[in-house]
Each structure stands twice: as structure tokens, then as C-alpha cells.
Design a protein around this motif. Structure first.
Motif, short mmCIF file in Angstrom:
data_model
loop_
_atom_site.label_atom_id
_atom_site.label_comp_id
_atom_site.label_asym_id
_atom_site.label_seq_id
_atom_site.Cartn_x
_atom_site.Cartn_y
_atom_site.Cartn_z
N GLN A 172 0.83 -1.20 0.00
CA GLN A 172 0.00 0.00 0.00
C GLN A 172 0.87 1.25 0.00
N ALA A 173 0.31 2.29 -0.59
CA ALA A 173 1.00 3.57 -0.61
C ALA A 173 0.73 4.29 0.71
N THR A 174 1.73 5.03 1.20
CA THR A 174 1.57 5.78 2.44
C THR A 174 0.74 7.03 2.18
N THR A 175 -0.20 7.30 3.07
CA THR A 175 -1.01 8.51 2.94
C THR A 175 -0.11 9.75 2.99
N GLY A 176 -0.33 10.65 2.05
CA GLY A 176 0.49 11.86 2.01
C GLY A 176 1.56 11.85 0.94
N ASN A 177 1.69 10.74 0.18
CA ASN A 177 2.64 10.73 -0.94
C ASN A 177 2.29 11.83 -1.93
N THR A 178 3.31 12.45 -2.49
CA THR A 178 3.07 13.56 -3.42
C THR A 178 3.43 13.20 -4.86
N GLY A 179 3.99 12.01 -5.07
CA GLY A 179 4.34 11.57 -6.40
C GLY A 179 3.24 10.75 -7.04
N SER A 180 3.57 10.16 -8.18
CA SER A 180 2.57 9.39 -8.93
C SER A 180 2.86 7.88 -8.89
N GLY A 181 3.58 7.45 -7.87
CA GLY A 181 3.92 6.04 -7.76
C GLY A 181 2.71 5.16 -7.47
N GLY A 202 10.77 11.55 -0.69
CA GLY A 202 10.08 11.40 0.59
C GLY A 202 8.88 10.48 0.55
N ASP A 203 8.45 10.08 -0.65
CA ASP A 203 7.34 9.14 -0.75
C ASP A 203 7.76 7.78 -0.20
N SER A 204 6.79 7.05 0.31
CA SER A 204 7.09 5.71 0.82
C SER A 204 5.90 4.78 0.61
N PHE A 205 6.21 3.49 0.63
CA PHE A 205 5.20 2.44 0.47
C PHE A 205 5.45 1.39 1.55
N GLY A 206 4.39 0.69 1.91
CA GLY A 206 4.51 -0.32 2.96
C GLY A 206 4.15 -1.71 2.47
N VAL A 207 4.74 -2.69 3.12
CA VAL A 207 4.42 -4.10 2.87
C VAL A 207 4.22 -4.76 4.24
N ALA A 267 11.24 3.45 1.06
CA ALA A 267 11.32 4.92 1.07
C ALA A 267 12.08 5.40 -0.16
N PHE A 268 11.58 6.46 -0.82
CA PHE A 268 12.18 6.98 -2.05
C PHE A 268 12.89 8.30 -1.79
N THR A 269 14.01 8.46 -2.51
CA THR A 269 14.79 9.71 -2.45
C THR A 269 15.06 10.16 -3.87
N VAL A 270 14.80 11.44 -4.13
CA VAL A 270 15.07 12.02 -5.45
C VAL A 270 16.09 13.13 -5.28
#
Length: 407
Positions: free
Chosen positions: A197-206, A278-283, A227-230
Motif C-alpha cells: 500500500q502507498a503511504t497517505t500523504g505521498n506527493t508523487g505518482s507512484g 520522501g514518498d514511501s510504500f509499505g508491505v 522509502a524513495f529519495t530524489v
């Protein structure tokens, strides 16, 4: 030596013999009228005991037949209700597909949410079905308690885990009901092993995929985050996989390629689109979730604005999660329905066996109790003639007197 017989003895002997012959003929006549060989247990003690045993077994078999009729009725009602539930879940799945239409506006999805509220009311109605006598089908042993009550987060189950049973055979006790918890709440999230699932508050289009198990031997059941870093110009996107259960980084600063597999600890999935810094996803391990919670979350998703890439990505992720959870809910209902169907088929088989057994009991009882009519009629005729001869001879003997020869 001359034997002297008194007149009184002659009368007593004659009367006794005639009474005996009359009793024997009366018994034979009673046997003929009832078509039964044994009128009392004294006629055949062993046969009477065997007949009593067979009669009791036949009565139990009849009661089992009544129980099977009741079981079939209950199971048929459960099966019919589960068919309705299957149709309702299928309709909801269609609404999820419709909600994914890229051309839909927020107001269009809000209209779908209103329609979905009606579908949820229908599903709650099915979950709270009674058998017509006030007994709830899905409340376990709490037959007079309404199983589900709607809440802001879904619905609360007020029944228990029990399954009502009936003795449908000498060695078979069968469940004739299903608990609402097993039907509506035993639905695993995600793919049944883990949920992404995607974390609430992600700002990207992942957009994260449900994923699959690649090696069951490596599964840990832990909680993970990606966790993603750009950074840089041109921007370079990397990700770090962390085992939150142990606090260990499994993969650090891995280059991100949209659609490429991300695999660790026996699981694999991919992420498409462009996650922001700063976007993140959980498993997490799959958990059981009520179908009503899934629908409530879906309604909230459809009522939330989905503007911009981030909003559209959040919508897609949530719709994917809802779609997978509803698929699991449907699979669970179909599994329960298959179990109910197998029990209905078993009842039919037991009915056939019970009918055959009843015929066997009846045949055995007939062999023990029924009268041989030809033999009995012949005996009755013989007894009748014997009685008539005894009566005539007694009359003749009783009329003898020495005074008849005194002139």
C-alpha cells in the motif's frame, strides 16, 4: 380295580377343555384380524425382543429423516442468501472498475459512492437475513441477536463463531448454519500473504502492485517500508527497503526503474510511475478484514478529491487495494457456499440411504411379526372343527344318566 369318575369331574373336565379350545381359536382369530403372529411377548420372547429393537431403530431412522428435512431447509436458505451476497459483491466489483475511469470527475465518483452506500445497505440486509421465524442465519448460536450493526468504519459483528448442528444420521452430526464472522469478516487483505500500500500523504505518482510470493521458505511475516529519495539534476530516484520489525535496512539507495521488480525475503512486486522525494510504500502481512470495512474505505476514497498526479495515484492505489480485497471477499463467500453445497448433497445421499434402511427394517419386522395367512386359516378351521366336536361330545356325555334306563 374300577376307576370311578364323578359327574362333577366330567363337567369340569369338559368345560375346561372347551374353554381351552375357545381361547386357542380366539387367539388365532385375533392373529387373523391383526395379521400379526405375535400378539404378546409370550408368543415369542426372542422374536419380540428383536422386533422391539428393530422398531426402536426404525423410529430413530425416521427421526433422522425429519432432522435431514430440517437441515436441508436451513442449508437451502443459507445457500440462497450466499448467492445473493455473491451477486452483490460482483456488483460492487463492477463499480470499482467504473470508478477507475480516467474521464470521471470528483462529482462522478461521489455519485458512485452514493450508489455504493446502497449496495452496502443491501449487503448488510443479506448478512442480517432471518429464516422467517425470527432466527438469524449468520449469528452463530445467538439466533435472536442481529449479527451486524453498521458503524462509521464498517459494521460490528454481534454474533459468535458457533455453527448450529443437527444429528442427520446415526454417526453424522452436520452444521446447518454459518457464522457471519466466517462469511463476511474472514477476508484476507492483499494477495493473501502480504499487502502492499502507498503511504497517505505521498506527493508523487507512484503506483504499487499487489505483488506475489517467490519463495515461501524465505517469508518472514515482517513489516517493511520502501522509502524513495530524489536527488541531483537530472533527478535520480533511489529507494531503500527497511525491515521495520527488526529495524534493518535490507536494500539501500537502489536505483529505481519504473515497473522493475523489487524483491526481498521471498516476495516480489513493482512500482510504476514517478515517486516523489520522501514518498514511501509499505508491505505488511495480510490480515483478516471485514468486507464492510473494505466497502466503507472505498466509499471514503470515492468521496475524496483526486486532482493532480498525486491525487490520481492515490485513487488508483486505493482502488487497486479495494478491488483485491473484494476479490478475496468473493472467493471466501464462494468457499463457504461450496461447503454448504457439499453438505446439501450429503443430506440427499443420507436421505437415500435412510430410505433403503427403512425398507430393510420394515422387511425384517415383517419377517418377525407378519402372519402366515394360509397356515393360520387352516389352523383356525381345524380349531373350529375340534371345538364343535368337543361341544357335541360334551353335550352327549353330559346327557347320559342311569335313570334313562330305569323303567
Amino acid at each position: 380295580m374300577t376307576l370311578r369318575i364323578s359327574t362333577n369331574a366330567i363337567f369340569q373336565a369338559g368345560t375346561t377343555q372347551i374353554n381351552t379350545l375357545q381361547s386357542q381359536m380366539a387367539k388365532t382369530q385375533m392373529q387373523l384380524s391383526t395379521n400379526k403372529r405375535m400378539l404378546t411377548a409370550a408368543d415369542d420372547p426372542i422374536g419380540s425382543a428383536k422386533a422391539l429393537e428393530l422398531t426402536q431403530s426404525q423410529s430413530m431412522n425416521t427421526q433422522f429423516g425429519t432432522n435431514r428435512t430440517n437441515a436441508s431447509s436451513s442449508l437451502s436458505m443459507v445457500d440462497k442468501t450466499l448467492q445473493d451476497v455473491t451477486g452483490q459483491i460482483t456488483d460492487i466489483q463492477s463499480l470499482i472498475i467504473t470508478a477507475g475511469n480516467a474521464g470521471y470527475s470528483d462529482s462522478d465518483r461521489a455519485a458512485l459512492a452514493t450508489e455504493l452506500e446502497g449496495r452496502m445497505a443491501d449487503l448488510l440486509g443479506s448478512a442480517n437475513t432471518t429464516d422467517g421465524t425470527g432466527t438469524y442465519l449468520f449469528s452463530g448460536y445467538k439466533t435472536t441477536t442481529q449479527p451486524f450493526t453498521q458503524t462509521p468504519t464498517g459494521a460490528t459483528y454481534q454474533g459468535d463463531q458457533g455453527q448450529r448442528t443437527l444429528q442427520v444420521g446415526s454417526a453424522r452430526k452436520m452444521a446447518i448454519s454459518e457464522s457471519g464472522s466466517a462469511v463476511f469478516e474472514a477476508n484476507l487483505t492483499g494477495n493473501g500473504t502480504f499487502v502492499t500500500q502507498a503511504t497517505t500523504g505521498n506527493t508523487g505518482s507512484g503506483i504499487i502492485a499487489p505483488g506475489a510470493v517467490t519463495d515461501t521458505g524465505q517469508l518472514t511475516g515482517h513489516d517493511y517500508s520502501i522509502a524513495f529519495t530524489v536527488t541531483g539534476s537530472p533527478a535520480a530516484t533511489t529507494y531503500t527497503v527497511t525491515d521495520n520489525t527488526t529495524g534493518t535496512a535490507l536494500q539501500s539507495d537502489q536505483p529505481y526503474t519504473a515497473g522493475a521488480a523489487i524483491a526481498f525475503d521471498g516476495i516480489s512486486f513493482d512500482i510504476k510511475g514517478a515517486p516523489a522525494d520522501g514518498d514511501s510504500f509499505g508491505v505488511q502481512p495480510s490480515q483478516k478484514q471485514s468486507v464492510f470495512t473494505t466497502i466503507t474505505n472505498l466509499i471514503q476514497t470515492l468521496r475524496s478529491p483526486a486532482s493532480g498526479d498525486a491525487g490520481k495515484a492515490a485513487l488508483t492505489n486505493n482502488l487497486n487495494t479495494a478491488s483485491l480485497n473484494m476479490k478475496n471477499a468473493l472467493d471466501n463467500v464462494l468457499t463457504v457456499q461450496a461447503s454448504v453445497g457439499s453438505r446439501m448433497k450429503e443430506v440427499d445421499s443420507l436421505d437415500s440411504t435412510g430410505s433403503d434402511l427403512d425398507i430393510q427394517y420394515q422387511t425384517s419386522l415383517s419377517g418377525l411379526q407378519d402372519l402366515d395367512m394360509v397356515k393360520a386359516i387352516s389352523l383356525y378351521t381345524q380349531q373350529q372343527q375340534t371345538l364343535q366336536a368337543a361341544q357335541v361330545s360334551f353335550k352327549t356325555m353330559s346327557g347320559l344318566s342311569l335313570f334313562n334306563y330305569i323303567s
